[in-house]
Design a protein around this motif. Structure first.
Motif, PDB file in Angstrom:
ATOM      1  N   LEU A  88       0.837  -1.194   0.000  1.00 39.12           N
ATOM      2  CA  LEU A  88       0.000   0.000   0.000  1.00 39.12           C
ATOM      3  C   LEU A  88       0.875   1.249   0.000  1.00 39.12           C
ATOM      4  CD1 LEU A  88      -2.934   1.030   0.094  1.00 39.12           C
ATOM      5  CD2 LEU A  88      -2.684   1.143   2.564  1.00 39.12           C
ATOM      6  N   ARG A  89       1.883   1.255   0.843  1.00 34.88           N
ATOM      7  CA  ARG A  89       2.790   2.410   0.914  1.00 34.88           C
ATOM      8  C   ARG A  89       3.546   2.591  -0.402  1.00 34.88           C
ATOM      9  NH1 ARG A  89       4.424   5.810   4.477  1.00 34.88           N
ATOM     10  NH2 ARG A  89       6.463   6.790   4.340  1.00 34.88           N
ATOM     11  N   GLU A  90       4.090   1.492  -0.946  1.00 38.08           N
ATOM     12  CA  GLU A  90       4.841   1.575  -2.202  1.00 38.08           C
ATOM     13  C   GLU A  90       3.962   2.073  -3.345  1.00 38.08           C
ATOM     14  OE1 GLU A  90       6.450  -2.332  -2.805  1.00 38.08           O
ATOM     15  OE2 GLU A  90       8.103  -2.004  -1.405  1.00 38.08           O
ATOM     16  N   THR A  91       2.719   1.610  -3.385  1.00 36.15           N
ATOM     17  CA  THR A  91       1.809   2.035  -4.449  1.00 36.15           C
ATOM     18  C   THR A  91       1.506   3.519  -4.336  1.00 36.15           C
ATOM     19  OG1 THR A  91       0.818  -0.167  -4.565  1.00 36.15           O
ATOM     20  CG2 THR A  91      -0.468   1.655  -5.490  1.00 36.15           C
ATOM     21  N   LEU A  92       1.215   3.972  -3.127  1.00 33.22           N
ATOM     22  CA  LEU A  92       0.885   5.382  -2.942  1.00 33.22           C
ATOM     23  C   LEU A  92       2.080   6.298  -3.195  1.00 33.22           C
ATOM     24  CD1 LEU A  92      -1.477   5.169   0.142  1.00 33.22           C
ATOM     25  CD2 LEU A  92      -2.096   5.746  -2.206  1.00 33.22           C
ATOM     26  N   LEU A  93       3.276   5.827  -2.917  1.00 35.07           N
ATOM     27  CA  LEU A  93       4.463   6.666  -3.109  1.00 35.07           C
ATOM     28  C   LEU A  93       5.050   6.562  -4.510  1.00 35.07           C
ATOM     29  CD1 LEU A  93       6.295   6.288   0.314  1.00 35.07           C
ATOM     30  CD2 LEU A  93       4.655   8.019  -0.434  1.00 35.07           C
ATOM     31  N   ASP A  94       4.545   5.639  -5.311  1.00 31.86           N
ATOM     32  CA  ASP A  94       5.018   5.483  -6.682  1.00 31.86           C
ATOM     33  C   ASP A  94       4.360   6.545  -7.563  1.00 31.86           C
ATOM     34  OD1 ASP A  94       5.769   4.753  -9.231  1.00 31.86           O
ATOM     35  OD2 ASP A  94       4.952   2.719  -9.108  1.00 31.86           O
ATOM     36  N   VAL A  95       5.138   7.519  -7.974  1.00 40.39           N
ATOM     37  CA  VAL A  95       4.580   8.632  -8.759  1.00 40.39           C
ATOM     38  C   VAL A  95       4.139   8.187 -10.151  1.00 40.39           C
ATOM     39  CG1 VAL A  95       5.830  10.405  -7.484  1.00 40.39           C
ATOM     40  CG2 VAL A  95       6.866   9.398  -9.527  1.00 40.39           C
ATOM     41  N   GLN A  96       4.529   6.990 -10.557  1.00 40.38           N
ATOM     42  CA  GLN A  96       4.139   6.490 -11.870  1.00 40.38           C
ATOM     43  C   GLN A  96       3.207   5.281 -11.775  1.00 40.38           C
ATOM     44  OE1 GLN A  96       7.890   5.996 -13.915  1.00 40.38           O
ATOM     45  NE2 GLN A  96       7.803   8.100 -14.640  1.00 40.38           N
ATOM     46  N   ALA A  97       2.584   5.099 -10.619  1.00 45.83           N
ATOM     47  CA  ALA A  97       1.642   3.991 -10.450  1.00 45.83           C
ATOM     48  C   ALA A  97       0.480   4.160 -11.418  1.00 45.83           C
ATOM     49  CB  ALA A  97       1.127   3.956  -9.017  1.00 45.83           C
ATOM     50  N   ASP A  98       0.002   3.046 -11.960  1.00 51.43           N
ATOM     51  CA  ASP A  98      -1.117   3.145 -12.907  1.00 51.43           C
ATOM     52  C   ASP A  98      -2.429   3.407 -12.166  1.00 51.43           C
ATOM     53  OD1 ASP A  98      -2.303   0.646 -12.107  1.00 51.43           O
ATOM     54  OD2 ASP A  98      -0.913  -0.411 -13.408  1.00 51.43           O
ATOM     55  N   ASP A  99      -3.437   3.766 -12.934  1.00 52.92           N
ATOM     56  CA  ASP A  99      -4.723   4.161 -12.356  1.00 52.92           C
ATOM     57  C   ASP A  99      -5.353   3.052 -11.518  1.00 52.92           C
ATOM     58  OD1 ASP A  99      -4.424   6.596 -13.594  1.00 52.92           O
ATOM     59  OD2 ASP A  99      -5.768   6.145 -15.248  1.00 52.92           O
ATOM     60  N   THR A 100      -5.317   1.820 -12.012  1.00 54.05           N
ATOM     61  CA  THR A 100      -5.925   0.708 -11.289  1.00 54.05           C
ATOM     62  C   THR A 100      -5.251   0.521  -9.939  1.00 54.05           C
ATOM     63  OG1 THR A 100      -6.509  -0.401 -13.355  1.00 54.05           O
ATOM     64  CG2 THR A 100      -6.461  -1.752 -11.368  1.00 54.05           C
ATOM     65  N   ASP A 115      -5.367   9.191  10.978  1.00 56.73           N
ATOM     66  CA  ASP A 115      -3.991   9.693  11.079  1.00 56.73           C
ATOM     67  C   ASP A 115      -3.040   8.921  10.176  1.00 56.73           C
ATOM     68  OD1 ASP A 115      -4.754  11.637  12.887  1.00 56.73           O
ATOM     69  OD2 ASP A 115      -4.196  10.453  14.656  1.00 56.73           O
ATOM     70  N   GLN A 116      -3.180   7.592  10.132  1.00 59.08           N
ATOM     71  CA  GLN A 116      -2.323   6.782   9.269  1.00 59.08           C
ATOM     72  C   GLN A 116      -2.579   7.105   7.800  1.00 59.08           C
ATOM     73  OE1 GLN A 116      -3.652   2.984  10.778  1.00 59.08           O
ATOM     74  NE2 GLN A 116      -1.690   2.605  11.779  1.00 59.08           N
ATOM     75  N   ALA A 117      -3.842   7.237   7.439  1.00 55.55           N
ATOM     76  CA  ALA A 117      -4.199   7.555   6.049  1.00 55.55           C
ATOM     77  C   ALA A 117      -3.659   8.931   5.671  1.00 55.55           C
ATOM     78  CB  ALA A 117      -5.713   7.494   5.861  1.00 55.55           C
ATOM     79  N   LEU A 118      -3.809   9.889   6.555  1.00 58.27           N
ATOM     80  CA  LEU A 118      -3.321  11.242   6.286  1.00 58.27           C
ATOM     81  C   LEU A 118      -1.803  11.251   6.115  1.00 58.27           C
ATOM     82  CD1 LEU A 118      -4.093  14.178   5.933  1.00 58.27           C
ATOM     83  CD2 LEU A 118      -3.898  14.463   8.404  1.00 58.27           C
ATOM     84  N   GLU A 119      -1.117  10.452   6.918  1.00 62.75           N
ATOM     85  CA  GLU A 119       0.342  10.354   6.799  1.00 62.75           C
ATOM     86  C   GLU A 119       0.740   9.813   5.424  1.00 62.75           C
ATOM     87  OE1 GLU A 119       3.850   7.487   8.517  1.00 62.75           O
ATOM     88  OE2 GLU A 119       2.256   8.061   9.909  1.00 62.75           O
ATOM     89  N   LEU A 120       0.048   8.785   4.966  1.00 63.31           N
ATOM     90  CA  LEU A 120       0.352   8.201   3.654  1.00 63.31           C
ATOM     91  C   LEU A 120       0.002   9.156   2.512  1.00 63.31           C
ATOM     92  CD1 LEU A 120      -0.759   4.520   4.252  1.00 63.31           C
ATOM     93  CD2 LEU A 120       1.550   5.312   3.745  1.00 63.31           C
ATOM     94  N   ILE A 121      -1.118   9.843   2.615  1.00 61.05           N
ATOM     95  CA  ILE A 121      -1.493  10.798   1.575  1.00 61.05           C
ATOM     96  C   ILE A 121      -0.522  11.972   1.538  1.00 61.05           C
ATOM     97  CG2 ILE A 121      -3.270  12.469   0.890  1.00 61.05           C
ATOM     98  CD1 ILE A 121      -5.347  10.371   1.809  1.00 61.05           C
ATOM     99  N   SER A 122      -0.082  12.417   2.707  1.00 57.72           N
ATOM    100  CA  SER A 122       0.912  13.503   2.765  1.00 57.72           C
ATOM    101  C   SER A 122       2.232  13.055   2.150  1.00 57.72           C
ATOM    102  CB  SER A 122       1.130  13.950   4.211  1.00 57.72           C
ATOM    103  OG  SER A 122      -0.043  14.513   4.727  1.00 57.72           O
ATOM    104  N   ALA A 123       2.620  11.814   2.405  1.00 59.65           N
ATOM    105  CA  ALA A 123       3.852  11.281   1.821  1.00 59.65           C
ATOM    106  C   ALA A 123       3.720  11.214   0.295  1.00 59.65           C
ATOM    107  CB  ALA A 123       4.165   9.907   2.399  1.00 59.65           C
ATOM    108  N   ARG A 124       2.534  10.862  -0.211  1.00 61.45           N
ATOM    109  CA  ARG A 124       2.312  10.844  -1.668  1.00 61.45           C
ATOM    110  C   ARG A 124       2.421  12.253  -2.237  1.00 61.45           C
ATOM    111  NH1 ARG A 124       1.163   8.262  -6.070  1.00 61.45           N
ATOM    112  NH2 ARG A 124      -0.167   9.199  -7.660  1.00 61.45           N
ATOM    113  N   ARG A 125       1.805  13.212  -1.570  1.00 58.92           N
ATOM    114  CA  ARG A 125       1.879  14.609  -2.018  1.00 58.92           C
ATOM    115  C   ARG A 125       3.339  15.058  -2.096  1.00 58.92           C
ATOM    116  NH1 ARG A 125       0.291  17.898   2.472  1.00 58.92           N
ATOM    117  NH2 ARG A 125       2.466  17.537   2.937  1.00 58.92           N
TER     118      ARG A 125
END
Length: 159
Positions: A88-100, A115-125
């Motif tokens: 999940l973390r690798e997918t969210l942080l992969d800037v070239q992850a496909d749409d699916t 809080d965990q979700a917000l942390e992961l979304i912030s890391a993606r941003r």
């Protein structure tokens, strides 16, 4: 397993509760537009592969219906939970992850605390911002260009 988004999806479904292969298949195909990459039979094969990798455990349980007296029930293992979180973390942080892959990751993000979700979304941003800066360094100011260079840059930023 070749497709990480399939693996993530199946682990995420099993994270909620232990299920038979048939029930996992029904859960996956009940959301067909999101999980279109999983064809009939792929779930069964994927579960066998996940069991071999020890990401899920398999036990026999009595079947209430059907010709067989027992059915296999799969449960997420501790190793599978770790794998789920990593994917999940690798997918969210992969800037070239496909749409699916992103669709699956964002749906499964709902299984985490706010809080965990917000942390992961912030890391993606942050990863996307870093990627954009890297592209600007490599390509320069694309607003002054036209044609193929502009289209190429637009595609690079949109992924």
């Amino acid at each position: 397993m070749a497709d990480a988004s399939r693996e993530l999806l199946i682990l995420g479904v099993l994270r909620r509760s232990p299920l038979s292969a048939y029930d996992v298949d029904r859960a996956v195909h009940g959301h067909a537009p999101l999980y279109r990459s999983l064809k009939y039979g792929n779930v069964y094969y994927a579960l066998k592969q996940l069991a071999l990798a020890r990401f899920v455990t398999r036990r026999e349980a009595s079947a209430r219906r059907g010709p067989a007296a027992t059915k296999a029930v799969y449960r997420l293992s501790a190793l599978g939970e770790k794998r789920f979180r990593t994917l999940l973390r690798e997918t969210l942080l992969d800037v070239q992850a496909d749409d699916t892959a992103l669709e699956v990751a964002f749906v499964l993000l709902g299984q985490f605390s706010r809080d965990q979700a917000l942390e992961l979304i912030s890391a993606r941003r942050d990863a996307l911002a870093q990627h954009e800066r890297r592209l600007q360094r490599l390509l320069g100011d694309m607003s002054a260009r036209s044609g193929a260079a502009y289209i190429g840059e637009s595609h690079a930023f949109s992924r």
